[in-house]
Design an enzyme around this catalytic site. Structure first.
Site, short mmCIF file in Angstrom:
data_model
loop_
_atom_site.label_atom_id
_atom_site.label_comp_id
_atom_site.label_asym_id
_atom_site.label_seq_id
_atom_site.Cartn_x
_atom_site.Cartn_y
_atom_site.Cartn_z
CD GLU A 190 -2.94 -9.10 -1.28
OE1 GLU A 190 -3.98 -9.45 -1.88
OE2 GLU A 190 -1.96 -9.86 -1.11
CG ASP A 201 2.26 -8.45 1.95
OD1 ASP A 201 1.82 -7.70 1.04
OD2 ASP A 201 1.52 -9.24 2.57
#
Length: 384
Positions: free
Chosen positions: A133, A71
């Site tokens: 994350e 991400d």
């Protein structure tokens, strides 16, 4: 494909944390399958996001895990001069959202896994790719749970967050919290007869500042960090509707970034005691008075000893002489504390370029990362 071609494909997926990452993970799974590598997807409840885990080599021993997140942070409100979701090469730099944080490492790790699949490894190589994350290391927890139940866990882990290819042994942990301050509403013309929740919040902000001052003056210190002590910081304060209403509730979002050796629970306990001291004298007149502190999410710090086997091993791969610690958090603390996997952070690029417009990783940094991973595969073939 080489690392650069893989990176070009990864950058093209808009995997901002608010979006699904499944298309990217499906592409990686298919690409690895074409090389004869089985990759397991661990989806979230919606099926739109997933972690990925793959192994090359013998499955009856630990080996080395390469860890990265897929991400990225948003690009809205940033002044990009290149397309953020298209790889642009210019003047020795590779531009695009996530090039340095941290799809550059992910691309190199995928390429290394495919290269390793063509070798006779004596020790396995694992690839772990995660989601979410950037919003508190949330997505990787299902992968951690899977590894916790696995018959064999990786013996070492390299988290490829950007360190300019230095070997980082530590970072602070983070605990996100919310303080809800409960007062009593009233007309502002009669303000002294009400209990202003914003005033309670201001008093609690003072408590946070006093706690920070105490830690800075006499708390544990680690000179490897730019700020060498645990920090307590208020980031958001909300309350009130309009000026002629005494607000009955205010909310403060705050965080603790703790050295790995510090226990944030001790700080939270002190803050709860101080919050109670604020409202206790008020309850005779305002029984509802309260400051309630809740824990939103957290991830642990990382504190790998500088003489640990994993540190010396990765230094041997990179040729580094020393070690560093990083200011930002990673998933490494979860692997270390929850799974007992010795972990370091080492990856291409600098976080100084992360989260900014025109994010880039240099071709030189990618080449150094590729050389490290080539040396790793050689070691695994030799049976470290």
């Amino acid at each position: 494909m080489d690392s650069r071609a893989i990176l070009e494909r990864l950058i093209a997926f808009d995997t901002v944390s608010s979006n699904p990452n499944r298309a990217l993970m499906d592409w990686v799974q298919t690409y690895l399958a074409q090389a004869g590598i089985e990759a397991v997807l661990i989806p979230d409840a919606s099926g739109g996001k997933a972690n990925l885990y793959a192994t090359v080599g013998p499955k009856d021993r630990g080996g080395v895990m390469l860890s990265g997140h897929t991400d990225v942070v948003p690009v809205e409100g940033q002044d990009w001069t290149v397309p953020p979701f298209k790889l642009t090469a210019k003047d020795g730099r590779l531009y695009g959202r996530g090039t340095t944080d941290m799809k550059g490492f992910c691309a190199a790790a995928i390429a290394a896994l495919v290269a390793a699949s063509k070798r006779d490894l004596k020790t396995p190589l694992h690839l772990a790719l995660s989601y979410d994350e950037e919003i508190g290391c949330m997505g990787v927890r299902s992968l951690v749970a899977m590894l916790k139940d696995a018959p064999v866990r990786p013996a070492l882990c390299i988290v490829g967050e950007p360190t300019n290819m230095a070997v980082a042994t530590g970072h602070k942990g983070k605990t996100a919290l919310r303080a809800t301050c409960q007062g009593r509403e009233g007309h502002s013309a009669l303000a002294p007869l009400a209990l202003n929740a914003l005033h309670l919040a201001a008093d609690f902000i003072g408590v946070i500042r006093a706690e920070q001052a105490s830690i800075a003056a006499s708390g544990r210190r680690d000179g490897d960090y730019d700020v060498p002590y645990t920090t307590v910081h208020a980031g958001v304060m909300r309350g009130g509707v309009q000026v002629n209403i005494v607000p009955n509730q205010a909310v403060i979002d705050f965080e603790i970034r703790a050295l790995a050796e510090d226990d944030p629970n001790e700080i939270i306990a002190r803050l709860r005691d101080a919050a109670e001291a604020i409202v206790a004298p008020l309850r005779a007149e305002f029984p509802e008075a309260a400051i309630r502190i809740e824990r939103l999410w957290d991830y642990p710090g990382l504190g790998t000893p500088s003489n640990a086997e994993v540190v010396n091993f990765v230094k041997g791969l990179t040729g580094a002489n020393g070690t560093i610690k990083v200011a930002f958090g990673t998933e490494g603390g979860l692997f270390s504390q929850h799974l007992g996997i010795p972990t370091v952070i080492c990856g291409p690029g600098s976080m100084a370029q992360g989260h900014k417009p025109d994010e880039f990783v240099s071709e030189e940094q990618m080449a150094r990362c590729e050389a490290m991973l080539q040396a790793l595969v050689d070691r695994l073939e030799a049976g470290i």
